[in-house]
Design a protein around this motif. Structure first.
Motif, PDB file in Angstrom:
ATOM      1  N   SER A  83      14.444   2.230   6.485  1.00  0.00           N
ATOM      2  CA  SER A  83      15.331   2.079   5.329  1.00  0.00           C
ATOM      3  C   SER A  83      14.896   0.915   4.439  1.00  0.00           C
ATOM      4  N   LEU A  84      14.305  -0.111   5.057  1.00  0.00           N
ATOM      5  CA  LEU A  84      13.811  -1.236   4.247  1.00  0.00           C
ATOM      6  C   LEU A  84      12.634  -0.782   3.382  1.00  0.00           C
ATOM      7  N   ARG A  85      11.738   0.025   3.986  1.00  0.00           N
ATOM      8  CA  ARG A  85      10.580   0.520   3.231  1.00  0.00           C
ATOM      9  C   ARG A  85      11.021   1.446   2.107  1.00  0.00           C
ATOM     10  N   GLY A  86      12.169   2.111   2.301  1.00  0.00           N
ATOM     11  CA  GLY A  86      12.653   3.011   1.252  1.00  0.00           C
ATOM     12  C   GLY A  86      13.359   2.264   0.127  1.00  0.00           C
ATOM     13  N   SER A  87      13.497   0.935   0.239  1.00  0.00           N
ATOM     14  CA  SER A  87      14.221   0.222  -0.815  1.00  0.00           C
ATOM     15  C   SER A  87      13.458  -0.992  -1.337  1.00  0.00           C
ATOM     16  N   SER A  88      13.210  -1.984  -0.437  1.00  0.00           N
ATOM     17  CA  SER A  88      12.682  -3.248  -0.951  1.00  0.00           C
ATOM     18  C   SER A  88      11.170  -3.302  -1.028  1.00  0.00           C
ATOM     19  N   VAL A  89      10.494  -2.730  -0.033  1.00  0.00           N
ATOM     20  CA  VAL A  89       9.053  -2.963   0.103  1.00  0.00           C
ATOM     21  C   VAL A  89       8.277  -1.656   0.227  1.00  0.00           C
ATOM     22  N   ALA A  90       7.047  -1.654  -0.288  1.00  0.00           N
ATOM     23  CA  ALA A  90       6.189  -0.468  -0.177  1.00  0.00           C
ATOM     24  C   ALA A  90       4.752  -0.954  -0.045  1.00  0.00           C
ATOM     25  N   MET A  91       3.882  -0.045   0.398  1.00  0.00           N
ATOM     26  CA  MET A  91       2.509  -0.488   0.673  1.00  0.00           C
ATOM     27  C   MET A  91       1.504   0.566   0.230  1.00  0.00           C
ATOM     28  N   VAL A  92       0.352   0.125  -0.258  1.00  0.00           N
ATOM     29  CA  VAL A  92      -0.771   1.040  -0.490  1.00  0.00           C
ATOM     30  C   VAL A  92      -1.959   0.543   0.336  1.00  0.00           C
ATOM     31  N   PHE A  93      -2.748   1.523   0.825  1.00  0.00           N
ATOM     32  CA  PHE A  93      -3.817   1.210   1.763  1.00  0.00           C
ATOM     33  C   PHE A  93      -5.179   1.429   1.120  1.00  0.00           C
ATOM     34  N   GLN A  94      -6.218   1.043   1.900  1.00  0.00           N
ATOM     35  CA  GLN A  94      -7.594   1.188   1.421  1.00  0.00           C
ATOM     36  C   GLN A  94      -7.974   2.657   1.252  1.00  0.00           C
ATOM     37  N   ASP A  95      -7.509   3.493   2.198  1.00  0.00           N
ATOM     38  CA  ASP A  95      -7.993   4.867   2.237  1.00  0.00           C
ATOM     39  C   ASP A  95      -6.848   5.860   2.002  1.00  0.00           C
ATOM     40  N   PRO A  96      -6.673   6.318   0.748  1.00  0.00           N
ATOM     41  CA  PRO A  96      -5.541   7.222   0.467  1.00  0.00           C
ATOM     42  C   PRO A  96      -5.599   8.507   1.282  1.00  0.00           C
ATOM     43  N   LEU A  97      -6.822   8.963   1.624  1.00  0.00           N
ATOM     44  CA  LEU A  97      -6.921  10.244   2.344  1.00  0.00           C
ATOM     45  C   LEU A  97      -6.263  10.180   3.717  1.00  0.00           C
ATOM     46  N   SER A  98      -6.272   8.990   4.341  1.00  0.00           N
ATOM     47  CA  SER A  98      -5.636   8.903   5.656  1.00  0.00           C
ATOM     48  C   SER A  98      -4.114   8.833   5.520  1.00  0.00           C
ATOM     49  N   PHE A  99      -3.642   8.619   4.316  1.00  0.00           N
ATOM     50  CA  PHE A  99      -2.194   8.495   4.083  1.00  0.00           C
ATOM     51  C   PHE A  99      -1.611   9.797   3.533  1.00  0.00           C
ATOM     52  N   LEU A 100      -2.372  10.456   2.648  1.00  0.00           N
ATOM     53  CA  LEU A 100      -1.860  11.673   1.998  1.00  0.00           C
ATOM     54  C   LEU A 100      -2.014  12.882   2.924  1.00  0.00           C
ATOM     55  N   ARG A 121      -6.683   9.614  -6.337  1.00  0.00           N
ATOM     56  CA  ARG A 121      -5.907   9.613  -5.079  1.00  0.00           C
ATOM     57  C   ARG A 121      -5.212   8.260  -4.898  1.00  0.00           C
ATOM     58  N   GLN A 122      -5.912   7.184  -5.259  1.00  0.00           N
ATOM     59  CA  GLN A 122      -5.293   5.864  -5.133  1.00  0.00           C
ATOM     60  C   GLN A 122      -4.077   5.777  -6.075  1.00  0.00           C
ATOM     61  N   ARG A 123      -4.191   6.379  -7.266  1.00  0.00           N
ATOM     62  CA  ARG A 123      -3.056   6.379  -8.204  1.00  0.00           C
ATOM     63  C   ARG A 123      -1.886   7.192  -7.648  1.00  0.00           C
ATOM     64  N   VAL A 124      -2.198   8.298  -6.941  1.00  0.00           N
ATOM     65  CA  VAL A 124      -1.129   9.107  -6.340  1.00  0.00           C
ATOM     66  C   VAL A 124      -0.399   8.278  -5.280  1.00  0.00           C
ATOM     67  N   MET A 125      -1.185   7.576  -4.444  1.00  0.00           N
ATOM     68  CA  MET A 125      -0.554   6.758  -3.401  1.00  0.00           C
ATOM     69  C   MET A 125       0.331   5.685  -4.043  1.00  0.00           C
ATOM     70  N   LEU A 126      -0.139   5.156  -5.144  1.00  0.00           N
ATOM     71  CA  LEU A 126       0.633   4.150  -5.875  1.00  0.00           C
ATOM     72  C   LEU A 126       1.936   4.779  -6.411  1.00  0.00           C
ATOM     73  N   ALA A 127       1.844   5.999  -6.933  1.00  0.00           N
ATOM     74  CA  ALA A 127       3.045   6.684  -7.445  1.00  0.00           C
ATOM     75  C   ALA A 127       4.059   6.884  -6.327  1.00  0.00           C
ATOM     76  N   ILE A 128       3.572   7.270  -5.134  1.00  0.00           N
ATOM     77  CA  ILE A 128       4.490   7.464  -3.998  1.00  0.00           C
ATOM     78  C   ILE A 128       5.148   6.125  -3.646  1.00  0.00           C
ATOM     79  N   ALA A 129       4.323   5.064  -3.614  1.00  0.00           N
ATOM     80  CA  ALA A 129       4.862   3.740  -3.271  1.00  0.00           C
ATOM     81  C   ALA A 129       5.916   3.295  -4.287  1.00  0.00           C
ATOM     82  N   LEU A 130       5.664   3.579  -5.565  1.00  0.00           N
ATOM     83  CA  LEU A 130       6.598   3.124  -6.608  1.00  0.00           C
ATOM     84  C   LEU A 130       7.876   3.966  -6.637  1.00  0.00           C
TER      85      LEU A 130
END
Ligand code: ATP
Ligand code: SF4
Ligand code: MG
Length: 341
Positions: A88-105, A158-167
């Protein structure tokens, strides 16, 4: 007064898997205020990613254990949080982007749906379509990307997509762990410029982990330098990179300049990083430090003041280092001026 978003106070953390302990974080502190850009530097294995994952609650729950210190997010002590509290904290206050978007998406789910799922987690009543378009616009991607699969996009997209998800969760703090290392130089520059612009326009704090001191110099207000699981120096970017207080930071800066010494070799920091299988009970940099004194092998130094808002973990900065002779302030100042020369 500016609000504190994240406070890590003398954190210690052990990985317990693979039949041996790794004391990956031994004494790390971090303070992030609203809207600030913080850089984290340090060589490979110094604990940067572990620290980032710890403050996001993303460490493996069965093979990692916090053994000391505190993590406080927006005034809430999250040190003992379980997976659902962190979710729930990650869904509100904090978010993260990683080096490798493919391992996240998810490779088999279209980009638009992955962004929409993130939005729904944060706000089930949101207009997902409209918000997805808005997020794509924020990260400067065309709306048609909605129908693409991750493998159809370039690394930068892909990095921009991960950023969009984080934002999607409108974070007040974004942690970016080496977000551009896997990208070509031009794309790196574009993503870093985007991160900087988003931080400013959205009023979001940023913790940027990077090996590249030049990147941290350009983007960050303050810097933390890590070594063997310890925060060894922190201060305003101009202070830390312009007049570093710690011998390790000086070595790191010299090595990053790719300058050759009188013998024609590139500047490197000699010696090996200490083993992390035991807690280090002296100065972690002592075996490699050209300025080491007897006390350095006997007692761990604490983060001490080099100048206002500039701290270093080194006995040279302490007037009476464990009983060793005091260094007058002038000497310390001239030490700092010689840095990286
Ligand atoms: N899941 C894990 N289990 C056991 N040890 C780990 C795990 N993840 C990292 N480590 C160890 O913890 C230490 C710190 O690793 P970490 O990945 O945090 O360093 P880093 O500073 O991010 O390095 P890099 O710059 O290479 O990304 C290293 O010794 C690493 O081998
Ligand atoms: S405490 Fe001693 S060994 Fe450690 S960095 Fe300072 S001078 Fe070097
Ligand atoms: Mg890392």
């Amino acid at each position: 007064m500016t609000r504190t978003i994240l406070e890590v106070d003398r954190l210690a953390l052990v990985y317990t898997g693979r039949g041996r302990d790794v004391n990956a974080i031994q004494d790390a502190s971090l303070l992030v205020k609203e809207g600030e850009a913080i850089g984290v530097a340090g060589e490979s294995g110094s604990g940067k990613s572990t620290l980032a994952r710890a403050v996001m609650g993303l460490l493996p729950p069965t093979t990692s254990r916090i053994v000391g210190g505190r993590i406080v997010v927006e005034g809430v002590d999250a040190t003992g949080f379980g997976p659902s509290d962190w979710q729930s904290l990650r869904g509100s206050s904090v978010a993260m982007v990683f080096q490798d978007p493919l391992s996240f998406l998810n490779p088999v789910v279209r980009v638009g749906r992955q962004i929409a799922e993130g939005i729904a987690l944060q706000d089930p009543h949101a207009d997902r379509k409209a918000r997805t378009r808005e997020l794509l616009e924020l990260v400067k991607l065309r709306p048609s990307v909605i129908d693409a699969y991750p493998h159809e996009l370039s690394g930068g997209m892909r990095q921009r997509v991960m950023l969009a998800i984080a934002l999607g969760c409108r974070p007040r703090l974004l942690v970016a762990d080496e977000p551009t290392t896997a990208l070509d130089v031009t794309t790196q520059g574009e993503i870093l410029a985007l991160l900087d612009e988003l931080r400013r326009t959205l009023g979001m704090a940023l913790v940027l982990i990077s090996h590249d001191l030049g990147v941290l110099r350009r983007l960050c207000d303050r810097i933390y330098v890590m070594y063997a699981g310890h925060t060894i120096e922190t201060g305003r970017t101009a202070q830390v990179l312009g007049a570093p207080a710690h011998p390790y930071t000086r070595g790191l800066i010299a090595a990053s300049r790719l300058t050759r010494g009188p013998d024609g070799r590139f500047s490197t920091i000699g010696g090996d990083v200490p083993s992390l299988q035991q807690r280090i009970t002296a100065c972690p940099f002592q075996p490699r430090c050209g300025s080491a004194m007897p006390v350095c092998a006997e007692m761990p130094p604490f983060l001490d003041t080099a100048e206002p808002d500039h701290l270093g973990r080194c006995w040279l900065l302490t007037p009476e280092p464990g009983g060793a002779p005091a260094l007058p302030p002038d000497t310390r100042a001239s030490e700092a001026r010689n840095v990286g020369a």
